[in-house]
Write a protein that holds these residues in place. Structure first.
Motif, PDB file in Angstrom:
ATOM      1  N   SER A 404       1.153  -1.159  -0.119  1.00  0.00           N
ATOM      2  CA  SER A 404       0.169   0.156   0.292  1.00  0.00           C
ATOM      3  C   SER A 404       0.847   0.844  -0.116  1.00  0.00           C
ATOM      4  N   ILE A 405       0.411   1.862  -1.136  1.00  0.00           N
ATOM      5  CA  ILE A 405       1.085   3.534  -0.676  1.00  0.00           C
ATOM      6  C   ILE A 405       0.193   4.702  -0.692  1.00  0.00           C
ATOM      7  N   PRO A 406       0.789   5.016   0.244  1.00  0.00           N
ATOM      8  CA  PRO A 406      -0.228   6.419   0.868  1.00  0.00           C
ATOM      9  C   PRO A 406      -1.213   7.279  -0.531  1.00  0.00           C
ATOM     10  N   SER A 407      -1.828   8.189  -1.226  1.00  0.00           N
ATOM     11  CA  SER A 407      -2.336   9.170  -2.096  1.00  0.00           C
ATOM     12  C   SER A 407      -2.959   9.838  -1.678  1.00  0.00           C
ATOM     13  N   SER A 408      -3.462  11.071  -2.703  1.00  0.00           N
ATOM     14  CA  SER A 408      -3.656  11.796  -2.054  1.00  0.00           C
ATOM     15  C   SER A 408      -4.201  13.139  -1.152  1.00  0.00           C
ATOM     16  N   ALA A 409      -2.335  13.171  -1.019  1.00  0.00           N
ATOM     17  CA  ALA A 409      -1.792  14.339  -0.202  1.00  0.00           C
ATOM     18  C   ALA A 409      -2.279  13.057   1.704  1.00  0.00           C
ATOM     19  N   ASN A 410      -2.388  12.067   1.939  1.00  0.00           N
ATOM     20  CA  ASN A 410      -2.950  11.103   2.885  1.00  0.00           C
ATOM     21  C   ASN A 410      -3.934  11.464   3.390  1.00  0.00           C
ATOM     22  N   GLN A 411      -4.912  11.292   2.704  1.00  0.00           N
ATOM     23  CA  GLN A 411      -6.286  11.648   2.591  1.00  0.00           C
ATOM     24  C   GLN A 411      -6.913  10.111   2.780  1.00  0.00           C
ATOM     25  N   GLU A 412      -6.204   9.175   1.143  1.00  0.00           N
ATOM     26  CA  GLU A 412      -6.112   8.172   0.820  1.00  0.00           C
ATOM     27  C   GLU A 412      -4.867   7.045   1.074  1.00  0.00           C
ATOM     28  N   ASP A 413      -5.029   6.960   2.702  1.00  0.00           N
ATOM     29  CA  ASP A 413      -3.822   6.532   2.938  1.00  0.00           C
ATOM     30  C   ASP A 413      -3.838   4.986   2.654  1.00  0.00           C
ATOM     31  N   HIS A 414      -4.871   4.173   2.624  1.00  0.00           N
ATOM     32  CA  HIS A 414      -4.116   2.497   2.536  1.00  0.00           C
ATOM     33  C   HIS A 414      -5.224   2.235   1.513  1.00  0.00           C
ATOM     34  N   VAL A 415      -4.325   1.531   0.263  1.00  0.00           N
ATOM     35  CA  VAL A 415      -4.956   0.777  -1.214  1.00  0.00           C
ATOM     36  C   VAL A 415      -4.702  -0.831  -1.155  1.00  0.00           C
ATOM     37  N   SER A 416      -5.732  -0.974  -2.424  1.00  0.00           N
ATOM     38  CA  SER A 416      -5.454  -2.660  -2.559  1.00  0.00           C
ATOM     39  C   SER A 416      -4.478  -2.836  -3.617  1.00  0.00           C
ATOM     40  N   MET A 417      -4.024  -2.805  -4.336  1.00  0.00           N
ATOM     41  CA  MET A 417      -3.175  -2.765  -5.210  1.00  0.00           C
ATOM     42  C   MET A 417      -4.450  -3.789  -5.706  1.00  0.00           C
ATOM     43  N   GLY A 418      -4.878  -4.156  -6.103  1.00  0.00           N
ATOM     44  CA  GLY A 418      -6.155  -5.140  -6.582  1.00  0.00           C
ATOM     45  C   GLY A 418      -5.762  -5.140  -8.254  1.00  0.00           C
ATOM     46  N   THR A 419      -5.430  -4.263  -8.936  1.00  0.00           N
ATOM     47  CA  THR A 419      -5.637  -4.496 -10.211  1.00  0.00           C
ATOM     48  C   THR A 419      -4.460  -4.477 -10.212  1.00  0.00           C
ATOM     49  N   ILE A 420      -3.376  -4.514  -9.513  1.00  0.00           N
ATOM     50  CA  ILE A 420      -2.080  -5.185 -10.570  1.00  0.00           C
ATOM     51  C   ILE A 420      -2.392  -6.662  -9.968  1.00  0.00           C
ATOM     52  N   GLY A 421      -3.226  -7.609  -9.133  1.00  0.00           N
ATOM     53  CA  GLY A 421      -3.440  -8.580  -8.291  1.00  0.00           C
ATOM     54  C   GLY A 421      -3.766  -9.200  -9.746  1.00  0.00           C
ATOM     55  N   SER A 422      -5.009  -8.300 -10.087  1.00  0.00           N
ATOM     56  CA  SER A 422      -5.679  -9.286 -10.996  1.00  0.00           C
ATOM     57  C   SER A 422      -4.844  -9.511 -12.592  1.00  0.00           C
ATOM     58  N   ARG A 423      -3.779  -8.543 -12.866  1.00  0.00           N
ATOM     59  CA  ARG A 423      -3.077  -8.570 -14.113  1.00  0.00           C
ATOM     60  C   ARG A 423      -2.062  -9.545 -13.773  1.00  0.00           C
ATOM     61  N   HIS A 424      -1.337  -9.849 -12.509  1.00  0.00           N
ATOM     62  CA  HIS A 424      -0.395 -10.956 -12.049  1.00  0.00           C
ATOM     63  C   HIS A 424      -1.778 -11.822 -12.758  1.00  0.00           C
ATOM     64  N   ALA A 425      -2.594 -12.366 -11.835  1.00  0.00           N
ATOM     65  CA  ALA A 425      -3.225 -13.309 -12.164  1.00  0.00           C
ATOM     66  C   ALA A 425      -3.590 -13.635 -13.317  1.00  0.00           C
ATOM     67  N   ARG A 426      -3.480 -13.091 -14.151  1.00  0.00           N
ATOM     68  CA  ARG A 426      -4.162 -12.840 -15.661  1.00  0.00           C
ATOM     69  C   ARG A 426      -2.392 -13.871 -16.411  1.00  0.00           C
ATOM     70  N   ASP A 427      -1.088 -13.048 -16.012  1.00  0.00           N
ATOM     71  CA  ASP A 427       0.131 -13.683 -16.325  1.00  0.00           C
ATOM     72  C   ASP A 427       0.163 -14.842 -16.095  1.00  0.00           C
ATOM     73  N   ILE A 428      -0.303 -15.135 -14.213  1.00  0.00           N
ATOM     74  CA  ILE A 428       0.020 -16.215 -14.030  1.00  0.00           C
ATOM     75  C   ILE A 428      -0.998 -17.464 -15.349  1.00  0.00           C
ATOM     76  N   THR A 429      -1.868 -17.535 -15.289  1.00  0.00           N
ATOM     77  CA  THR A 429      -2.723 -18.416 -15.753  1.00  0.00           C
ATOM     78  C   THR A 429      -2.338 -18.635 -17.566  1.00  0.00           C
ATOM     79  N   GLU A 430      -1.957 -17.549 -18.424  1.00  0.00           N
ATOM     80  CA  GLU A 430      -1.514 -17.216 -19.781  1.00  0.00           C
ATOM     81  C   GLU A 430       0.024 -18.362 -18.806  1.00  0.00           C
ATOM     82  N   ASN A 431       1.057 -18.472 -18.502  1.00  0.00           N
ATOM     83  CA  ASN A 431       1.776 -18.544 -18.724  1.00  0.00           C
ATOM     84  C   ASN A 431       1.649 -20.739 -18.679  1.00  0.00           C
TER      85      ASN A 431
END
Length: 504
Positions: A404-431
């Protein structure tokens, strides 16, 4: 035609929309909810109530009031400023899924859009106006802001869309339809981009591929099992009932089904007492992946029908709440779990490949399945390639959700990175699909050495399907086209909903 209600869209229905060009229609009751929600927004603007995202700025700017005459330009500025995705675009299928899922969420009636927005999104699905959406740039909270902004750009006549497989300027797409672009009004820009539809769309497409691949891994393993004179006792129902996992029992049942009638499989003591784990533990390992797939499916289908924007409008506008449903943590976890489950299907497949090609392990088959061992290398480097893909998957399987990397001047101070996870799941499935394609290719070669006439009728049919796209190793050749054709065959079965064994 599939009716979208906002509440009951399934993965199977979405597969038909994505890959069988099924059209959609909007449920009348859902559109009534949309109208009531919109009327609430109009009252808020007219009465000059201060509500986040309607007449305030966004994120850290939430304490900045916006005048009544600027509430519409606010939405346009939002879309343009947030459309800063980067990198290669998502596939058209994922783009199409994003439009369907964002529309389905808006139909729940908590978002405050006008009916024209829903109707235009439905037209984009039915007339295949698919936005070009860069893959990178989302933190997965506040939702998938950057990629969904690229979706919204097409709605307002900006950005790019896919035309004959190539990106094209969207400025003229509505003119070609005899329509004007949508001019966003209060809250509509925020309603379009505050959600988890990017990670969910990619997640659903990957799940569709992964579920079919898990089934395919069983008949591929069954051909390998025959090639190595596998011991059937390991699949005895009593063994698996004694442990109690329904998924493990189901895999064992399907393995017995695939191998029924085989004259290549053996029993305890006929050639050996027990097999190596990559054969003996197929139900335990594959079954555990099925457990994870069930979890992922459940979470995806919840999210596909979820209101994930902010704020949400309840009780005809009497209650407007700023919450956090845009946070992608549930899907981030699901995608990370999916990565591990599919990576394991590839891991155990690569070990079976090694047993097929290794003369110390393959029960008398030619070394590396070569037609002339020594002069010709046969499948030697195919195992290298599988090992490389498996190793790459181990890196990709690192959980995105723990970062998690905070954003919007720490208003949004915890994020999921779920889209990165979904892209990597796609790559693993292709492999993983290519690893299993390699196993299928090697197993086909091996079982023909044993005698295809001794196979079970069901695995023999699958051998015939492989041979339609990849011939035997008569002499060394470039094997890449064979593997790619088998992988394409496996993928095609996923997209067309072909399942070789009903799930138990």
């Amino acid at each position: 035609m599939i009716t979208l209600t906002g509440n009951d869209l399934t993965i199977e229905q979405l597969r038909r929309i994505l890959f069988e060009n099924e059209t959609i229609e909007l449920d009348d009751g859902a559109m009534e909810r949309v109208c009531k929600s919109r009327a609430a927004v109009d009252r808020i603007v007219a009465e000059k109530k201060t509500v986040y995202g309607i007449n305030t700025g966004f994120g850290k700017f939430s304490d900045v009031s916006i005048s009544e005459e600027d509430v519409n330009p606010l939405q346009l500025h939002l879309i343009r400023s947030h459309a800063c995705g980067i990198g290669k675009p998502f596939s058209e299928a994922v783009s199409r899924a994003m439009v369907v899922l964002r529309l389905n969420a808006l139909l729940k009636g908590f978002s405050g859009i006008r009916p024209i927005v829903a109707e235009r999104l439905a037209m984009m699905v039915n007339e295949k106006i698919h936005p070009v959406i860069p893959q990178q740039g989302s933190l997965g909270a506040s939702g998938d802001l950057a990629p969904l902004s690229h979706l919204a750009l097409v709605l307002i006549g900006e950005g790019e869309y896919w035309k004959d497989g190539e990106p094209a300027d969207a400025s003229s797409v509505w003119q070609q339809k005899g329509l004007s672009p949508v001019e966003l009004q209060a809250k509509e820009g925020l309603a379009l981009i505050n959600g988890t539809q990017t990670m969910t769309a990619q997640g659903v497409v990957t799940y569709i591929e992964a579920e079919t691949l898990a089934l395919q891994s069983e008949w591929i393993a069954a051909i390998t099992f025959e090639s190595l004179f596998g011991v059937m006792d390991a699949f005895h129902p009593a063994v698996h009932a004694a442990r109690g996992y329904k998924e493990q029992m189901a895999v064992a049942e399907r393995m017995r089904w695939w191998l029924d009638g085989s004259r290549l499989s053996t029993v305890q003591g006929e050639k050996r007492v027990q097999d190596a784990y990559s054969l003996r533990c197929i139900p335990q390992v594959h079954g555990a992946s099925w457990q994870t797939l069930a979890y992922v499916k459940e979470k995806l289908e919840i999210e596909m029908n979820a209101a994930t924007d902010n704020p949400l409008i309840f009780e005809d506008g009497e209650v407007v709440i700023s919450g956090g449903n845009f946070h992608g943590q549930p899907i981030a976890f699901a995608m990370d779990f999916l990565k591990v489950a599919v990576a394991e299907l590839a891991n155990i497949s690569e070990r079976r490949i090694e047993r097929l090609v290794n003369p110390a392990l393959n029960e008398g088959l030619p070394a590396f399945l070569s037609p002339e061992p020594g002069l010709q290398s046969g499948a030697m480097i195919l195992q290298y390639a599988a090992a490389s893909l498996v190793s790459e998957n181990k890196t990709l399987a690192h959980p995105a959700s723990v970062d998690s990397i905070p954003s919007s001047a720490n208003q949004e101070d915890h994020v999921s990175m779920g889209t990165i996870g979904s892209r990597h799941a796609r790559d693993i499935t292709e492999n993983a699909r290519r690893v299993l394609a390699i196993e299928a290719f090697c197993a086909a070669q091996a079982v023909e050495y044993r005698g295809a006439d001794r196979m079970s009728p069901r695995t023999a049919e699958r051998l015939g399907a492989i041979r339609k796209v990849a011939g035997p190793i008569d002499e060394d050749r470039v094997f890449n086209p064979d593997i790619e054709r088998i992988a394409a065959f496996l993928l095609g079965e996923a997209y067309h909903g072909i399942k070789q064994r009903v799930l138990s």
